[in-house]
Design an enzyme around this catalytic site. Structure first.
Site, PDB file in Angstrom:
ATOM      1  CG  ASP A  74      44.213  40.722  40.864  1.00 27.37           C
ATOM      2  OD1 ASP A  74      44.084  39.615  41.417  1.00 27.37           O
ATOM      3  OD2 ASP A  74      43.299  41.310  40.263  1.00 27.37           O
ATOM      4  CD  GLN A 108      37.191  39.292  38.677  1.00 23.50           C
ATOM      5  OE1 GLN A 108      37.710  39.590  39.745  1.00 23.50           O
ATOM      6  NE2 GLN A 108      37.329  38.088  38.149  1.00 23.50           N
ATOM      7  CE  LYS A 158      38.745  37.392  42.814  1.00 23.78           C
ATOM      8  NZ  LYS A 158      39.177  38.007  41.550  1.00 23.78           N
TER       9      LYS A 158
HETATM   10  N1  GUN Z   1      39.780  37.130  36.117  1.00 25.42           N
HETATM   11  C1  GUN Z   1      40.100  35.826  36.220  1.00 25.42           C
HETATM   12  N2  GUN Z   1      41.003  35.638  37.221  1.00 25.42           N
HETATM   13  C2  GUN Z   1      41.236  36.863  37.754  1.00 25.42           C
HETATM   14  C3  GUN Z   1      42.069  37.312  38.822  1.00 25.42           C
HETATM   15  O1  GUN Z   1      42.787  36.557  39.488  1.00 25.42           O
HETATM   16  N3  GUN Z   1      42.026  38.657  39.056  1.00 25.42           N
HETATM   17  C4  GUN Z   1      41.275  39.516  38.332  1.00 25.42           C
HETATM   18  N4  GUN Z   1      41.327  40.814  38.627  1.00 25.42           N
HETATM   19  N5  GUN Z   1      40.498  39.121  37.322  1.00 25.42           N
HETATM   20  C5  GUN Z   1      40.482  37.804  37.051  1.00 25.42           C
END
Ligand code: GUN
Length: 294
Positions: free
Chosen positions: A119, A96, A52
């Site tokens: 998100d 996350q 990311k």
């Molecule tokens: N863990 C697995 N997929 C995601 C996501 O799309 N966002 C976040 N914050 N954590 C994750």
């Protein structure tokens, strides 16, 4: 059989985003800024967050990585979220997941300012999405919608079967695919651990979406010949022949299933890269909203 190339589609979206970001940064005088909070150092989370941050760099965003030890107190994490909510230089942030068991994911998500919740996990954004109002749609479902759109896959009137009812993939994806829009207008069935006669249901799917986190769960007999299969799984399997010591496989037994399908997403290189592209789109949208540009 068409191999649905999420990496290529994600790169195309990122190229467009890079041009739009340059315009944004020129007119506002600073770039969009995304932060990620990472608690602990689990391998998969480290990899996702690094990807990311790297994509932020590619499209021209500012990025910040905020790390905490696994034993951080819930209250300390909530106070950090308050700080990010109040930071005028920051347009969006993510925490996350998964988080350690002693921290309430719900409390954490609800503490995020919905305007910075890129998100799309906050109840306000989930609710707006359910009501088809402008909102941040969660990144993985939104990435899948963008992939379906890019490949011109018809969803109207089709039977979509989703394996998995998670808050971050299965549930929001069912809402997006069933709403009155394009892509959308599908008849959606959500299957989960208590579903009976699973194979009977999955064999009815024109589009089968696997998001359960069980390696190679979907076998040939579960798939209708000619179906489109979208594999959301990213499972690490030990593999001594790899430098990393593991390889990634999906929730679909690709070798068995791919010859049957009219189109399928690979793992890696299918849904994964689209999740990141969708997060970047949400972040640019947040930056525009907070700068009075939309
Ligand atoms: N863990 C697995 N997929 C995601 C996501 O799309 N966002 C976040 N914050 N954590 C994750």
């Amino acid at each position: 059989m068409i191999l649905i190339d999420g990496k290529k589609t994600s790169t195309e979206i990122q190229e467009k985003l890079a041009r739009e970001t340059a315009e944004f940064s020129n007119s506002v005088g600073k770039p969009p800024h995304l932060a990620a909070i990472l608690v602990g150092n689990s391998g998969p989370s480290e990899t996702y967050v690094a990807a990311k941050m790297e994509t932020c760099r590619k499209v021209g965003f500012k990025s910040s990585l905020i790390r905490f030890e696994t034993d951080i107190k819930e209250e300390e994490l909530l106070l950090e979220i308050d700080r990010l909510n109040a930071d005028p230089d920051l347009h969006g942030f993510i925490v996350q997941l998964p988080l350690p068991n002693h921290i309430s994911v719900e409390k954490v998500i609800e503490r995020i300012d919905p305007r910075k919740d890129v998100d799309g996990f906050h109840p306000l954004n989930m609710g707006k999405m359910a009501k088809n109002q402008p909102s941040f749609a969660s990144a993985t479902p939104w990435g899948i919608m963008r992939l379906i759109e890019a490949y011109g896959i018809e969803t109207a009137g089709k039977h979509v079967v989703i394996l998995g009812r998670s808050q971050i993939v299965g549930l929001p994806l069912a809402l997006l695919l069933s709403r009155n829009s394009n892509p959308g207008n599908a008849t959606v069935t959500i299957c989960h651990s208590r579903t009976q006669n699973l194979t009977e249901i999955t064999r009815q799917a024109d589009i089968l979406i696997a998001a359960i986190g069980i390696p190679e769960f979907v076998k040939a007999e579960m798939v209708k010949p000619g179906a489109i299969v979208i594999d959301v799984g990213i499972n690490r399997i030990p593999d001594e022949s790899k430098k990393s010591g593991f390889r990634l496989i999906g929730d679909v037994d690709f070798q068995q299933v791919s010859p049957l399908c009219s189109a399928i997403t690979p793992v890696p290189g299918g849904v994964g890269p689209m999740t990141i592209a969708a997060l970047m789109e949400n972040t640019l949208m947040a930056a525009r909203q907070q700068s009075g540009l939309s």
